[in-house]
Design an enzyme around this catalytic site. Structure first.
Site, PDB file in Angstrom:
ATOM      1  N   GLY A   1     110.289  37.370 111.244  1.00  0.00           N
ATOM      2  CA  GLY A   1     109.795  37.663 112.587  1.00  0.00           C
ATOM      3  C   GLY A   1     108.305  37.959 112.586  1.00  0.00           C
TER       4      GLY A   1
ATOM      5  CG  HIS B   1     121.255   0.368 126.310  1.00  0.00           C
ATOM      6  ND1 HIS B   1     122.070   1.347 125.782  1.00  0.00           N
ATOM      7  CD2 HIS B   1     121.573  -0.792 125.677  1.00  0.00           C
ATOM      8  CE1 HIS B   1     122.864   0.798 124.868  1.00  0.00           C
ATOM      9  NE2 HIS B   1     122.577  -0.493 124.790  1.00  0.00           N
TER      10      HIS B   1
HETATM   11  P1  NAD Z   1     112.652  34.499 113.915  1.00  0.00           P
HETATM   12  O1  NAD Z   1     112.798  35.647 114.803  1.00  0.00           O
HETATM   13  O2  NAD Z   1     112.805  33.128 114.476  1.00  0.00           O
HETATM   14  O3  NAD Z   1     113.711  34.613 112.719  1.00  0.00           O
HETATM   15  C1  NAD Z   1     113.715  35.697 111.857  1.00  0.00           C
HETATM   16  C2  NAD Z   1     115.092  35.790 111.251  1.00  0.00           C
HETATM   17  O4  NAD Z   1     115.030  36.716 110.173  1.00  0.00           O
HETATM   18  C3  NAD Z   1     116.146  36.322 112.228  1.00  0.00           C
HETATM   19  O5  NAD Z   1     117.244  35.440 112.231  1.00  0.00           O
HETATM   20  C4  NAD Z   1     116.505  37.690 111.673  1.00  0.00           C
HETATM   21  O6  NAD Z   1     117.854  38.033 111.872  1.00  0.00           O
HETATM   22  C5  NAD Z   1     116.215  37.504 110.197  1.00  0.00           C
HETATM   23  N1  NAD Z   1     115.918  38.743 109.488  1.00  0.00           N
HETATM   24  C6  NAD Z   1     115.217  39.813 109.924  1.00  0.00           C
HETATM   25  N2  NAD Z   1     115.116  40.729 108.950  1.00  0.00           N
HETATM   26  C7  NAD Z   1     115.764  40.233 107.876  1.00  0.00           C
HETATM   27  C8  NAD Z   1     115.989  40.700 106.557  1.00  0.00           C
HETATM   28  N3  NAD Z   1     115.495  41.866 106.147  1.00  0.00           N
HETATM   29  N4  NAD Z   1     116.701  39.931 105.709  1.00  0.00           N
HETATM   30  C9  NAD Z   1     117.178  38.721 106.118  1.00  0.00           C
HETATM   31  N5  NAD Z   1     116.983  38.224 107.355  1.00  0.00           N
HETATM   32  C10 NAD Z   1     116.281  38.964 108.215  1.00  0.00           C
HETATM   33  O7  NAD Z   1     111.239  34.695 113.199  1.00  0.00           O
HETATM   34  P2  NAD Z   1     110.352  33.706 112.341  1.00  0.00           P
HETATM   35  O8  NAD Z   1     111.152  32.586 111.777  1.00  0.00           O
HETATM   36  O9  NAD Z   1     109.560  34.582 111.446  1.00  0.00           O
HETATM   37  O10 NAD Z   1     109.372  33.112 113.442  1.00  0.00           O
HETATM   38  C11 NAD Z   1     108.619  33.994 114.266  1.00  0.00           C
HETATM   39  C12 NAD Z   1     108.422  33.398 115.621  1.00  0.00           C
HETATM   40  O11 NAD Z   1     107.451  32.363 115.579  1.00  0.00           O
HETATM   41  C13 NAD Z   1     109.669  32.740 116.202  1.00  0.00           C
HETATM   42  O12 NAD Z   1     110.529  33.656 116.817  1.00  0.00           O
HETATM   43  C14 NAD Z   1     109.070  31.800 117.211  1.00  0.00           C
HETATM   44  O13 NAD Z   1     108.801  32.511 118.392  1.00  0.00           O
HETATM   45  C15 NAD Z   1     107.759  31.381 116.551  1.00  0.00           C
HETATM   46  N6  NAD Z   1     107.921  30.062 115.903  1.00  0.00           N
HETATM   47  C16 NAD Z   1     108.247  28.995 116.689  1.00  0.00           C
HETATM   48  C17 NAD Z   1     108.424  27.768 116.116  1.00  0.00           C
HETATM   49  C18 NAD Z   1     108.781  26.599 117.008  1.00  0.00           C
HETATM   50  O14 NAD Z   1     108.612  26.724 118.218  1.00  0.00           O
HETATM   51  N7  NAD Z   1     109.245  25.497 116.459  1.00  0.00           N
HETATM   52  C19 NAD Z   1     108.291  27.591 114.752  1.00  0.00           C
HETATM   53  C20 NAD Z   1     107.961  28.698 113.972  1.00  0.00           C
HETATM   54  C21 NAD Z   1     107.774  29.919 114.558  1.00  0.00           C
END
Ligand code: NAD
Ligand code: FAD
Length: 471
Positions: free
Chosen positions: A271, A444
């Site tokens: 996150g 299509h």
């Molecule tokens: P995320 O919120 O998408 O996912 C983080 C995941 O880590 C969650 O599923 C959470 O449950 C898990 N988690 C948290 N603490 C943990 C722990 N201690 N051990 C194991 N799992 C744990 O966050 P992200 O992947 O870091 O991305 C951050 C943000 O950046 C995204 O929410 C999004 O808004 C943005 N982003 C968007 C895109 C896109 O639009 N394609 C791509 C990359 C990032």
């Protein structure tokens, strides 16, 4: 040196900040665009959306070459040149960032390099390479974005443990990669490193990958990555990381077991948190939410009437296109126009293979709120276009108001889903009914037909699916 009073000072030159600055200049405001980074574009362009999607394109070249076997086309094992890959990546980023710079000067936006800190509701201190100076403004927009959130348990003073920025630099192709977090970044970068040859282990604390995303859409992705990645550990956390001679030792704990495994690199992607530190918020009336986001109203105005906030710093979802839209709203409001952030659907795309894309209401949200909906599905196994691509594992799903058939949500999983979702956004914003989608001729053979046929399935007669009539 430029004069130091501005109609508008925009702090942060990411997709939110530069869009806001350009809009404001186009509406006649004397505008400064401030960033501590010498290059413009923010997280998205410099260390987010653009570099990650360029790497995912490279990954796609590798997997397409692998898949070519099934078409009787055989390539030798690919030879990777990481120096050339990195150079290609940097040149894409450099070119786009230069483009933003050119657009800024064409519009006579003053680009100022330095770190900004608010001194009051109308002044800020700019600390840049040439020293410090004060700037005054009639209005300011905070567009300072976000940064990776790294919990203490995952902090280790070892260069093998990285956040997304480090991994986007492609330091190497680690034989054993641990990805902590099964969200957007974990899955996208996991997909890239797997394609390059890493054995990828994903550890996700919650019971599902991509929590919050419709499980029907996640299923085809999970099915594919489960066969390709080394392992996906759900309901598991990384208790501890330690440096060992042979790599980084990670203690993985679930309710069933605890094990210690060795990895060559660790990507921490659990996150992001908003950038509000040392911004001088305490010198203003700005309020911050318990999660640390700057609180704003629908016009992107903070509790301090002269200061607006947009993008990641102003709340979730942390997506570039949401930041841009908010930037345009804030600039228009400041220029005296009627505007508000008033959207029915913000699309989201996870650029994995297959891609997942959705917008509007999800089935789970409808259930939770007790809203009566009907669900229309079209499996890609019935799509001629999906067959020609050899990628029939996918789904198009519509969430419709059960009475009127109005489109409330659209979800897609499959190759190119990210390019298809905009039709769903338009349908929701225009208040379209399923019958509007069904009655619009789609070309299509294309994957877009799956949206039309899903809509047709509401009447029980999609051409390429047989739905038995209830007696
Ligand atoms: P995320 O919120 O998408 O996912 C983080 C995941 O880590 C969650 O599923 C959470 O449950 C898990 N988690 C948290 N603490 C943990 C722990 N201690 N051990 C194991 N799992 C744990 O966050 P992200 O992947 O870091 O991305 C951050 C943000 O950046 C995204 O929410 C999004 O808004 C943005 N982003 C968007 C895109 C896109 O639009 N394609 C791509 C990359 C990032
Ligand atoms: P940012 O882009 O974060 O820009 C903020 C800017 O403010 C930065 O340049 C920073 O240097 C500057 N700044 C901060 N504080 C100060 C200060 N005090 N003084 C001066 N300057 C300051 N989103 C998508 O929609 N699609 C994607 O595919 C996607 N992929 C991503 C991949 C990765 C690996 C990551 C990390 C993120 C991704 N995102 C994606 C999210 C996207 O990057 C953000 O939502 C977006 O960049 C937010 O834009 P912003 O303008 O709010 O802030």
């Amino acid at each position: 040196m430029a004069e130091s009073h501005y109609d508008l000072a925009v702090i942060g030159a990411g997709p939110g900040g530069y869009a806001a600055a350009f809009q404001a200049a186009d509406l006649g405001l004397r505008t400064a665009l401030i960033d501590q980074d010498p290059a413009l574009g923010g997280t998205c362009l410099l260390r987010g959306c653009i570099p990650s999607k360029a790497l995912l394109h490279a990954a796609r070249l590798l997997t397409d070459a692998e898949d070519a076997d099934a078409w009787g086309i055989h390539f030798d094992k690919p030879r990777l040149d990481l120096v050339a890959l990195r150079e290609r990546l940097q040149s894409i980023v450099r070119k786009l960032s230069k483009g933003v710079q050119t657009l800024a000067s064409s519009r006579k936006v003053d680009v100022l390099q330095g770190r900004a800190s608010l001194k009051s509701s109308t002044t800020l201190l700019l600390s840049g390479p040439d020293g410090t100076r004060d700037l005054s403004f009639a209005h300011a927009i905070l567009a300072t974005g976000s940064q990776p959130a790294i919990p203490t348990s995952l902090k280790l003073d070892n260069p093998r443990v990285m956040d997304s920025t480090g991994m986007l630099g492609v330091p190497d192709v680690p034989a054993r990669l641990l990805v902590v977090g099964g969200g957007y970044i974990g899955l996208e970068l996991g997909t890239f490193y797997h394609a390059l040859g890493s054995a990828v282990t994903i550890v996700e604390a919650l019971p599902r990958l991509l929590t919050g995303t419709d499980p029907d859409l996640v299923r085809p992705l999970q099915h594919r990555v489960q066969r390709r990645f080394k392992s996906i550990r759900l309901n598991t956390t990384v208790e501890k990381l330690e440096t060992r001679d042979e790599g980084v030792a990670a203690t993985l704990t679930s309710s069933e077991e605890a094990s210690t495994e060795i990895f060559d690199r660790v990507l921490v992607a659990v996150g992001r948190r908003p950038n509000t530190e040392q911004l001088g918020l305490e010198q203003t009336k700005i309020q911050v939410s318990p999660k640390g986001f700057v609180q704003v109203d629908r016009q992107m105005r903070t509790a301090d009437p002269t200061i607006f906030a947009i993008g990641d710093v102003a709340g979730e979802p942390m997506l570039a296109h949401k930041a841009t839209h908010e930037g345009l709203v804030a600039a228009r409001v400041i220029a005296g126009r009627q505007a508000a952030f008033d959207v029915a659907a913000i699309p989201a795309v996870v650029f994995t293979d297959p891609e997942i894309a959705w917008c509007g209401l999800t089935e789970e949200q409808a259930q939770a709120s007790g809203q009566a909906v009907k669900i229309a599905r079209f499996p890609w196994a019935a799509s001629g276009r999906a067959a020609t691509l050899g990628r029939i594992k996918g789904l198009t799903k519509l969430i419709l108001d059960s009475e009127s058939g109005r489109v409330l949500g659209v979800g897609l999983c499959g190759v190119g889903a990210g390019e298809l979702i905009s039709e769903g956004v338009l349908a929701i914003e225009m208040g379209a009914l399923a019958e509007d989608l069904a009655a619009s001729i789609h070309p299509h053979p294309t994957l877009s037909e799956t949206i039309m046929e899903a809509a047709e399935s509401c009447n029980g007669s999609p051409t390429h699916l047989f739905i038995p009539k209830r007696s």
